[in-house]
Design an enzyme around this catalytic site. Structure first.
Site, PDB file in Angstrom:
ATOM      1  N   SER A  94      11.617   2.226   7.898  1.00 56.97           N
ATOM      2  CA  SER A  94      11.241   0.827   8.010  1.00 56.97           C
ATOM      3  C   SER A  94      11.850   0.266   9.279  1.00 56.97           C
ATOM      4  CB  SER A  94      11.721   0.046   6.778  1.00 56.97           C
ATOM      5  OG  SER A  94      11.285  -1.300   6.835  1.00 56.97           O
ATOM      6  N   ARG A  95      11.603  -1.021   9.535  1.00 57.78           N
ATOM      7  CA  ARG A  95      12.188  -1.646  10.719  1.00 57.78           C
ATOM      8  C   ARG A  95      13.607  -2.134  10.455  1.00 57.78           C
ATOM      9  NH1 ARG A  95       7.305  -5.678  11.997  1.00 57.78           N
ATOM     10  NH2 ARG A  95       7.410  -5.752   9.729  1.00 57.78           N
ATOM     11  N   ILE A 141       0.825  -1.194   0.000  1.00 58.44           N
ATOM     12  CA  ILE A 141       0.000   0.000   0.000  1.00 58.44           C
ATOM     13  C   ILE A 141       0.867   1.256   0.000  1.00 58.44           C
ATOM     14  CG2 ILE A 141      -0.291   0.232   2.511  1.00 58.44           C
ATOM     15  CD1 ILE A 141      -3.048   0.684  -0.170  1.00 58.44           C
ATOM     16  N   ALA A 142       2.022   1.200   0.654  1.00 58.04           N
ATOM     17  CA  ALA A 142       2.950   2.338   0.632  1.00 58.04           C
ATOM     18  C   ALA A 142       3.475   2.564  -0.781  1.00 58.04           C
ATOM     19  CB  ALA A 142       4.106   2.099   1.589  1.00 58.04           C
ATOM     20  N   LYS A 148      -6.461   3.224   6.341  1.00 54.46           N
ATOM     21  CA  LYS A 148      -7.645   2.633   6.935  1.00 54.46           C
ATOM     22  C   LYS A 148      -7.397   1.142   7.184  1.00 54.46           C
ATOM     23  CE  LYS A 148      -8.280   0.555   3.069  1.00 54.46           C
ATOM     24  NZ  LYS A 148      -8.015  -0.896   3.080  1.00 54.46           N
ATOM     25  N   HIS A 207      -1.264   0.671  13.750  1.00 52.63           N
ATOM     26  CA  HIS A 207      -1.642   2.053  13.436  1.00 52.63           C
ATOM     27  C   HIS A 207      -1.638   2.954  14.660  1.00 52.63           C
ATOM     28  CE1 HIS A 207      -3.893   1.069   9.408  1.00 52.63           C
ATOM     29  NE2 HIS A 207      -2.612   0.757   9.395  1.00 52.63           N
ATOM     30  N   ASP A 253     -10.417  -4.955   6.585  1.00 48.77           N
ATOM     31  CA  ASP A 253      -9.623  -4.699   5.389  1.00 48.77           C
ATOM     32  C   ASP A 253     -10.488  -4.330   4.190  1.00 48.77           C
ATOM     33  OD1 ASP A 253      -7.621  -5.673   3.001  1.00 48.77           O
ATOM     34  OD2 ASP A 253      -6.528  -5.186   4.823  1.00 48.77           O
ATOM     35  N   TYR A 300      11.219   3.533  12.749  1.00 49.75           N
ATOM     36  CA  TYR A 300      10.134   4.497  12.701  1.00 49.75           C
ATOM     37  C   TYR A 300      10.443   5.696  13.587  1.00 49.75           C
ATOM     38  CZ  TYR A 300       7.613   0.444  10.792  1.00 49.75           C
ATOM     39  OH  TYR A 300       7.228  -0.640  10.043  1.00 49.75           O
TER      40      TYR A 300
END
Length: 327
Positions: free
Chosen positions: A35-36, A15-16, A96, A78, A177, A57
Site C-alpha cells: 500500500s502507500r 476490490i482487493a 479492469k 493501472h 467502471d 508499491y
C-alpha cells in the site's frame, strides 16, 4: 489448479478485499500486500493473514517472495503500477479497465511481450462457468447464427462528487467502471465491431452519468448496450440468434443462470452457474495456467483483445466528449 504462485496484492481497497477473499478460499497463496502507507498494508495483512506488508508499491514488486501481482488501484494508476511490476519481472493480473486508454494498453502489452511476462486483464466474467457454457452452446449452433447482443449494467452508486465513480481525476463515470462489462461481453460473443455509435448524459462533475452504445459488425450483427451510475437496472443480457436466444439473468457478469429458447419460444436448455465465493478465483487460475504453460496469451481474453476493447471504449469517449485529466 497448477502449483500455486505467490501472489502480491497492490492496493488495499474494496476490490482487493473481494479478490483476496476468493483466492484464499480457493487455496491460492497470498504472500504479500503493498500500500502507500504501512498502516493500510498492515491492516489488510492482519485481516487476511498475509505474512508480509509493504509500505510502498515499489517494495512489493521488489519482494523476491512474490511471483505475480494483482493490481487493484483506481483506473488512472493501472498503467504506472503494472509497468512497475513488469519491469520488476513480475507477472500481473490487472483490474479492469486494463488502463485508462488504448495507448497505455498497447505500451503495457508490448513491454510484457518484450520481457516474456504474463499480463492479463482481470475481466473475471470471461472465465465464469456460465460464460464457458454459453460459448459452448453458441458454438454448437443451438441458437443458429448470432445476430444481436443486448446487455446493460446500471447501478445506483454514491452521489458524492468526491467518490471515485464521480471523480474525473480517478477515471470516474459509468463507462469505464460499469460499461466495460457489456462492451467486453459484446466483444466476447461477436468480436471486434466495425462501427461504434454512442450518446451520453454527464454528471455535474463532467463524467458520463449514463451512456448508450451501439456496435455494428461486418456481418450485419449488432450489440445494443447501456450503462448508468445513478439508476439500478436489471443488469441482464441476451444473445439472439436465427434459431433461438439465450437469456442471461441478472447480474449477467457475475455467476448466474441462463435459459435457452428455440425460435418458437420453447425452453430447450438452462444452466445454473452458481459457484462458491464470488467467482474471482477463476481469473487467478487462468493467470497461473498461463504462467505455468509459458504462454503470453490465452484464447478467452488475449492481450490483443484487451487492447481492442480499450480502443472501443476510447471511441465511445471520443463521441461523448469524455476526456480525463492528463490525457
Amino acid at each position: 489448479m497448477t502449483e500455486s504462485l505467490r501472489w502480491g496484492i497492490l492496493g488495499t481497497g474494496w476490490i482487493a478485499e473481494l479478490f483476496v477473499s476468493d483466492i484464499l478460499a480457493s487455496g491460492f497463496t497470498v504472500a504479500a500486500v503493498g500500500s502507500r502507507t504501512q498502516h493500510s498494508a498492515d491492516a489488510f495483512a492482519e485481516r487476511f493473514g498475509i505474512p508480509t506488508a509493504h509500505a510502498s508499491y515499489e517494495a512489493l514488486v521488489a519482494d523476491p517472495g512474490v511471483d505475480i501481482i494483482y493490481v487493484a488501484t483506481p483506473h488512472p494508476m493501472h498503467f504506472a503500477n503494472t509497468e512497475l511490476a513488469v519491469n520488476a519481472g513480475k507477472h500481473v493480473l490487472v483490474e479492469k479497465p486494463f488502463t485508462l486508454n488504448a495507448g497505455e494498453a498497447e505500451k503495457l502489452v508490448d513491454l510484457a511481450a518484450e520481457k516474456n511476462i504474463v499480463v492479463l486483464e482481470a475481466m473475471w466474467t470471461r472465465w465464469l462457468p456460465h460464460m464457458v457454457r454459453l460459448r459452448e452452446i453458441i458454438a454448437a449452433g443451438t441458437i443458429g447464427e448470432v445476430r444481436t447482443v443486448l446487455a446493460d449494467h446500471n447501478q445506483k452508486l454514491p452521489s458524492d462528487p468526491k467518490h471515485r465513480i464521480n471523480n474525473p481525476e480517478l477515471g470516474g463515470g459509468a463507462l469505464l467502471d460499469l460499461g466495460i462489462y457489456p462492451v467486453s461481453f459484446a466483444w466476447d460473443i461477436l468480436g471486434e465491431p466495425t462501427t461504434v455509435a454512442a450518446i451520453s448524459s454527464p454528471t455535474a462533475t463532467g463524467v458520463d452519468r449514463q451512456t448508450a452504445i451501439l456496435l455494428g459488425y461486418e456481418g450485419g450483427q449488432q450489440a445494443v448496450l447501456h450503462t448508468a451510475l445513478d439508476t439500478l437496472g436489471p443488469n441482464a443480457a441476451s444473445v439472439i440468434g436465427t434459431e433461438g436466444w439465450i437469456a442471461l439473468d441478472g447480474v449477467f457478469y457475475a455467476p448466474t443462470t441462463f435459459t435457452v429458447y428455440d425460435s418458437e419460444g420453447t425452453v430447450v436448455d438452462s444452466f445454473d452457474g452458481s459457484v462458491s465465493e464470488r467467482g474471482m478465483q477463476f481469473q487467478a487460475w487462468e493467470a497461473e495456467r498461463l504462467v505455468a504453460a509459458g504462454a503470453s496469451a490465452g484464447d478467452v481474453l488475449p492481450p490483443s483483445e484487451t487492447v481492442g476493447i480499450m480502443r472501443t471504449l476510447d471511441e465511445v469517449r471520443r463521441q461523448i466528449g469524455l476526456v480525463y485529466p492528463g490525457e
